[in-house]
Scaffold this motif. Structure first.
Motif, PDB file in Angstrom:
ATOM      1  N   ASP A  43     -21.376  -0.825 -15.571  1.00  0.00           N
ATOM      2  CA  ASP A  43     -21.305  -0.707 -17.031  1.00  0.00           C
ATOM      3  C   ASP A  43     -20.883   0.687 -17.487  1.00  0.00           C
ATOM      4  OD1 ASP A  43     -23.543   0.475 -16.137  1.00  0.00           O
ATOM      5  OD2 ASP A  43     -24.946  -0.548 -17.475  1.00  0.00           O
ATOM      6  N   THR A  44     -20.329   1.510 -16.583  1.00  0.00           N
ATOM      7  CA  THR A  44     -19.835   2.819 -17.036  1.00  0.00           C
ATOM      8  C   THR A  44     -18.315   2.780 -17.095  1.00  0.00           C
ATOM      9  OG1 THR A  44     -19.917   3.628 -14.741  1.00  0.00           O
ATOM     10  CG2 THR A  44     -21.737   4.231 -16.166  1.00  0.00           C
ATOM     11  N   ARG A  45     -17.791   3.379 -18.142  1.00  0.00           N
ATOM     12  CA  ARG A  45     -16.330   3.411 -18.254  1.00  0.00           C
ATOM     13  C   ARG A  45     -15.760   4.403 -17.247  1.00  0.00           C
ATOM     14  NH1 ARG A  45     -15.816   8.961 -19.202  1.00  0.00           N
ATOM     15  NH2 ARG A  45     -17.412   9.515 -20.683  1.00  0.00           N
ATOM     16  N   TYR A  46     -14.525   4.194 -16.931  1.00  0.00           N
ATOM     17  CA  TYR A  46     -13.848   5.002 -15.920  1.00  0.00           C
ATOM     18  C   TYR A  46     -12.624   5.605 -16.589  1.00  0.00           C
ATOM     19  CZ  TYR A  46     -11.618   5.937 -11.408  1.00  0.00           C
ATOM     20  OH  TYR A  46     -11.022   6.520 -10.321  1.00  0.00           O
ATOM     21  N   GLU A  47     -12.474   6.935 -16.486  1.00  0.00           N
ATOM     22  CA  GLU A  47     -11.403   7.570 -17.252  1.00  0.00           C
ATOM     23  C   GLU A  47     -10.870   8.799 -16.523  1.00  0.00           C
ATOM     24  OE1 GLU A  47     -12.822  10.058 -19.947  1.00  0.00           O
ATOM     25  OE2 GLU A  47     -11.282   9.904 -21.478  1.00  0.00           O
ATOM     26  N   SER A  48     -11.520   9.986 -16.728  1.00  0.00           N
ATOM     27  CA  SER A  48     -11.030  11.200 -16.052  1.00  0.00           C
ATOM     28  C   SER A  48     -11.469  11.228 -14.590  1.00  0.00           C
ATOM     29  CB  SER A  48     -11.560  12.444 -16.769  1.00  0.00           C
ATOM     30  OG  SER A  48     -12.967  12.431 -16.771  1.00  0.00           O
ATOM     31  N   HIS A  49     -12.292  10.257 -14.196  1.00  0.00           N
ATOM     32  CA  HIS A  49     -12.802  10.201 -12.819  1.00  0.00           C
ATOM     33  C   HIS A  49     -11.665  10.252 -11.812  1.00  0.00           C
ATOM     34  CE1 HIS A  49     -15.356   8.184 -15.663  1.00  0.00           C
ATOM     35  NE2 HIS A  49     -16.397   8.307 -14.859  1.00  0.00           N
ATOM     36  N   PHE A  50     -10.568   9.572 -12.136  1.00  0.00           N
ATOM     37  CA  PHE A  50      -9.464   9.475 -11.178  1.00  0.00           C
ATOM     38  C   PHE A  50      -8.869  10.857 -10.888  1.00  0.00           C
ATOM     39  CE2 PHE A  50      -4.913   9.020 -10.336  1.00  0.00           C
ATOM     40  CZ  PHE A  50      -4.964   8.275  -9.172  1.00  0.00           C
ATOM     41  N   VAL A  51      -8.594  11.634 -11.931  1.00  0.00           N
ATOM     42  CA  VAL A  51      -7.964  12.939 -11.681  1.00  0.00           C
ATOM     43  C   VAL A  51      -8.932  13.887 -10.966  1.00  0.00           C
ATOM     44  CG1 VAL A  51      -6.237  12.867 -13.511  1.00  0.00           C
ATOM     45  CG2 VAL A  51      -8.466  13.814 -14.012  1.00  0.00           C
ATOM     46  N   LYS A  52     -10.194  13.761 -11.292  1.00  0.00           N
ATOM     47  CA  LYS A  52     -11.191  14.620 -10.626  1.00  0.00           C
ATOM     48  C   LYS A  52     -11.203  14.311  -9.131  1.00  0.00           C
ATOM     49  CE  LYS A  52     -14.271  15.678 -14.381  1.00  0.00           C
ATOM     50  NZ  LYS A  52     -14.838  14.897 -15.464  1.00  0.00           N
ATOM     51  N   THR A  53     -11.195  13.023  -8.818  1.00  0.00           N
ATOM     52  CA  THR A  53     -11.225  12.633  -7.410  1.00  0.00           C
ATOM     53  C   THR A  53      -9.948  13.087  -6.711  1.00  0.00           C
ATOM     54  OG1 THR A  53     -12.553  10.723  -7.982  1.00  0.00           O
ATOM     55  CG2 THR A  53     -11.477  10.656  -5.850  1.00  0.00           C
ATOM     56  N   LEU A  54      -8.801  12.810  -7.309  1.00  0.00           N
ATOM     57  CA  LEU A  54      -7.530  13.157  -6.658  1.00  0.00           C
ATOM     58  C   LEU A  54      -7.459  14.661  -6.372  1.00  0.00           C
ATOM     59  CD1 LEU A  54      -5.456  11.044  -5.928  1.00  0.00           C
ATOM     60  CD2 LEU A  54      -4.117  11.705  -7.919  1.00  0.00           C
ATOM     61  N   VAL A  56       0.859  -1.196   0.000  1.00  0.00           N
ATOM     62  CA  VAL A  56       0.000   0.000   0.000  1.00  0.00           C
ATOM     63  C   VAL A  56       0.894   1.245   0.000  1.00  0.00           C
ATOM     64  CG1 VAL A  56      -1.776   1.270   1.254  1.00  0.00           C
ATOM     65  CG2 VAL A  56      -1.766  -1.230   1.325  1.00  0.00           C
ATOM     66  N   ARG A  57       0.530   2.194  -0.824  1.00  0.00           N
ATOM     67  CA  ARG A  57       1.230   3.488  -0.866  1.00  0.00           C
ATOM     68  C   ARG A  57       0.218   4.555  -1.231  1.00  0.00           C
ATOM     69  NH1 ARG A  57       0.926   4.796  -6.007  1.00  0.00           N
ATOM     70  NH2 ARG A  57       1.326   3.315  -7.662  1.00  0.00           N
ATOM     71  N   ASP A  58       0.622   5.819  -1.108  1.00  0.00           N
ATOM     72  CA  ASP A  58      -0.272   6.898  -1.541  1.00  0.00           C
ATOM     73  C   ASP A  58      -0.423   6.859  -3.053  1.00  0.00           C
ATOM     74  OD1 ASP A  58      -1.158   8.736   0.654  1.00  0.00           O
ATOM     75  OD2 ASP A  58       0.970   8.557   1.117  1.00  0.00           O
ATOM     76  N   ALA A  59      -1.633   7.065  -3.527  1.00  0.00           N
ATOM     77  CA  ALA A  59      -1.842   7.162  -4.982  1.00  0.00           C
ATOM     78  C   ALA A  59      -1.265   8.493  -5.464  1.00  0.00           C
ATOM     79  CB  ALA A  59      -3.328   7.087  -5.308  1.00  0.00           C
ATOM     80  N   THR A  60      -0.829   8.511  -6.718  1.00  0.00           N
ATOM     81  CA  THR A  60      -0.299   9.745  -7.311  1.00  0.00           C
ATOM     82  C   THR A  60      -0.932   9.927  -8.693  1.00  0.00           C
ATOM     83  OG1 THR A  60       1.515   8.720  -8.540  1.00  0.00           O
ATOM     84  CG2 THR A  60       1.942   9.252  -6.211  1.00  0.00           C
ATOM     85  N   TRP A  61      -0.606  11.038  -9.334  1.00  0.00           N
ATOM     86  CA  TRP A  61      -1.121  11.269 -10.701  1.00  0.00           C
ATOM     87  C   TRP A  61      -0.682  10.151 -11.639  1.00  0.00           C
ATOM     88  CZ3 TRP A  61      -4.727  14.670 -10.446  1.00  0.00           C
ATOM     89  CH2 TRP A  61      -4.620  15.750  -9.562  1.00  0.00           C
ATOM     90  N   ALA A  62       0.453   9.503 -11.330  1.00  0.00           N
ATOM     91  CA  ALA A  62       0.956   8.428 -12.204  1.00  0.00           C
ATOM     92  C   ALA A  62      -0.008   7.252 -12.271  1.00  0.00           C
ATOM     93  CB  ALA A  62       2.321   7.950 -11.709  1.00  0.00           C
ATOM     94  N   ASP A  63      -0.938   7.172 -11.315  1.00  0.00           N
ATOM     95  CA  ASP A  63      -1.877   6.054 -11.299  1.00  0.00           C
ATOM     96  C   ASP A  63      -3.054   6.244 -12.254  1.00  0.00           C
ATOM     97  OD1 ASP A  63      -0.624   4.368  -9.347  1.00  0.00           O
ATOM     98  OD2 ASP A  63      -1.075   5.928  -7.891  1.00  0.00           O
ATOM     99  N   LEU A  64      -3.094   7.365 -12.952  1.00  0.00           N
ATOM    100  CA  LEU A  64      -4.226   7.629 -13.861  1.00  0.00           C
ATOM    101  C   LEU A  64      -4.468   6.479 -14.854  1.00  0.00           C
ATOM    102  CD1 LEU A  64      -6.335   9.410 -15.369  1.00  0.00           C
ATOM    103  CD2 LEU A  64      -4.411  10.566 -16.459  1.00  0.00           C
ATOM    104  N   PRO A  65      -3.464   6.066 -15.643  1.00  0.00           N
ATOM    105  CA  PRO A  65      -3.756   4.973 -16.582  1.00  0.00           C
ATOM    106  C   PRO A  65      -4.035   3.654 -15.873  1.00  0.00           C
ATOM    107  CG  PRO A  65      -1.780   6.195 -17.230  1.00  0.00           C
ATOM    108  CD  PRO A  65      -2.099   6.605 -15.820  1.00  0.00           C
ATOM    109  N   GLY A  66      -3.314   3.373 -14.785  1.00  0.00           N
ATOM    110  CA  GLY A  66      -3.539   2.128 -14.045  1.00  0.00           C
ATOM    111  C   GLY A  66      -4.953   2.072 -13.492  1.00  0.00           C
ATOM    112  N   ALA A  67      -5.473   3.222 -13.067  1.00  0.00           N
ATOM    113  CA  ALA A  67      -6.842   3.258 -12.544  1.00  0.00           C
ATOM    114  C   ALA A  67      -7.828   2.895 -13.651  1.00  0.00           C
ATOM    115  CB  ALA A  67      -7.152   4.630 -11.955  1.00  0.00           C
TER     116      ALA A  67
END
Ligand SMILES: CC(C)(COP(=O)(O)OP(=O)(O)OC[C@H]1O[C@@H](n2cnc3c(N)ncnc32)[C@H](O)[C@@H]1OP(=O)(O)O)[C@@H](O)C(=O)NCCC(=O)NCCS
Length: 341
Positions: free
Chosen positions: A184-195, A150-161
């Motif tokens: 059934d919804t795709r997940y894409e910019s959601h990660f950066v918005k949340t971070l 476990v580690r802190d998530a970073t912007w680098a995790d965008l594609p992995g997410a």
């Protein structure tokens, strides 16, 4: 047309080349370069940009990426510009060892462009390209490499997410409650918005990373934003099935971080039918606390949503005082009310 491949910083370009307002200024200023490699493919005629697109991969591992911000000047459409740019992007991505590219589009014409380059509709309006030889990606990518840490998530995790949340497993109805993502919804910019929303002690996002440096789990806690609810947080998490044995590590790490955040009660929203998700929560000390009857529409049926909770502390310091916008009357308002009798 010439193709120019360049990376931010693009001084002054923040409103044109990145359509995600949450990170546009940082991306264009090159501030995300420690985490993300973000080449832009610019098509130029006589020095003028007539089309562009960008790709985002982690700065260190180039296995997975997102294709974003695809645009051709109206006067130059249907001349093959986007096709040339995408061809170059895909070629460079695969030459660098890339395995899978993700994107999404609501534009059927853009969908045809992507299909011509090997992208296939995958989850909702999300599409995916698999590099030659990466046919086993779904089976391989999120397996092996135990134990994860476990580690802190970073912007680098965008594609992995994108990989983790667009993967068909686990088949949980509520994929990420915080970004309103369902199975059934795709997940894409959601990660950066949340971070971005979590900055300033509004929450925490933790990554479960395996020994192959792949994101195999993510847990996000977001504090409720009102004065009255500030001691509570919503937890959302997803773990690749091969690592479900480590879900408790991820959830417990998230709980531990709640002490720094002054979050005393955590709530998780999930579908009643997702027994495996319930089990992971129970193993980490959560239990059912509430139920919204028929709250979720799943395959033409209505399913209850359940709220699992864990009380972490009996009290928490208030991070917002009553002068906070959603807190109530401010001192000067109180004085006026008192003065008015
Ligand atoms: C989608 C877009 C980028 C296409 O750019 P373009 O440079 O005109 O695309 P190309 O000329 O390279 O077309 C490649 C293929 O895409 C498909 N395509 C593109 N525009 C199309 C249209 N208007 N109608 C039908 N198919 C179309 C075709 O399959 C085409 O191949 P073909 O011309 O050999 O039939 C452009 O229309 C655009 O900027 N649209 C607005 C922004 C947008 O929606 N971007 C996508 C966001 S995900």
């Amino acid at each position: 047309m010439t193709i120019e491949v360049c990376e931010p910083p693009f001084p002054g370009g923040e409103h044109s080349l990145c359509w995600w307002g949450d990170i546009a200024a940082d991306l264009m200023a090159g501030n995300l370069r420690p985490w993300l490699y973000t080449p832009y493919y610019l098509g130029k005629i006589d020095g003028e940009v007539v089309g562009y697109m960008g790709c985002q991969t982690p700065a260190d591992t180039r296995e997975v990426g997102l294709v974003e911000f695809v645009w051709t000047d109206e006067a130059h459409r249907r001349k093959g510009i986007a096709s040339l740019l995408l061809g170059r992007l895909v070629e460079e991505f695969t030459q660098a060892g890339g395995l899978a590219l993700y994107l999404c589009t609501a534009n059927p014409h853009a969908g045809s462009l992507y299909e011509r380059h090997g992208f296939r509709y995958f989850v909702g309006d999300g599409m995916r390209y698999l590099a030659p030889g990466a046919g086993d990606f779904d089976r391989d990518y999120l397996e092996g490499g135990s134990p994860a840490e476990v580690r802190d998530a970073t912007w680098a995790d965008l594609p992995g997410a994108s990989v983790l949340y667009n993967h068909p497993e686990p088949r949980w109805v509520v994929k990420d409650y915080l970004s309103e993502s369902f199975h059934d919804t795709r997940y894409e910019s959601h990660f950066v918005k949340t971070l971005r929303r979590l900055e300033g002690r509004r929450g925490v996002c933790l990554a479960l990373e395996n020994a192959k440096r792949r994101l195999v789990g993510l847990a996000t806690v977001e504090r409720r934003g009102s004065f009255a609810e500030q001691h509570t947080g919503i937890l959302s998490f997803r773990v690749a099935p091969a690592f479900s044995g480590q879900a408790a590590d991820l959830l417990n790490a998230a709980v531990e971080r709640c002490a720094d955040l002054e979050v005393a009660v955590l709530h998780v929203y999930l579908a009643d039918c997702d027994d495996d998700q319930k089990q992971l929560l129970e193993e980490a000390g959560f239990g059912e606390e509430a139920r919204f009857k028929r709250r979720l529409r799943v395959d033409g049926e209505y399913v209850d949503m359940v709220v699992y909770a864990r009380t972490i502390a009996q009290t928490a310091a208030a991070l917002f005082d009553e002068g906070y916008y959603y807190g109530g009357r401010k001192d000067w308002q109180r004085e006026r009310v008192d003065a008015a009798g």
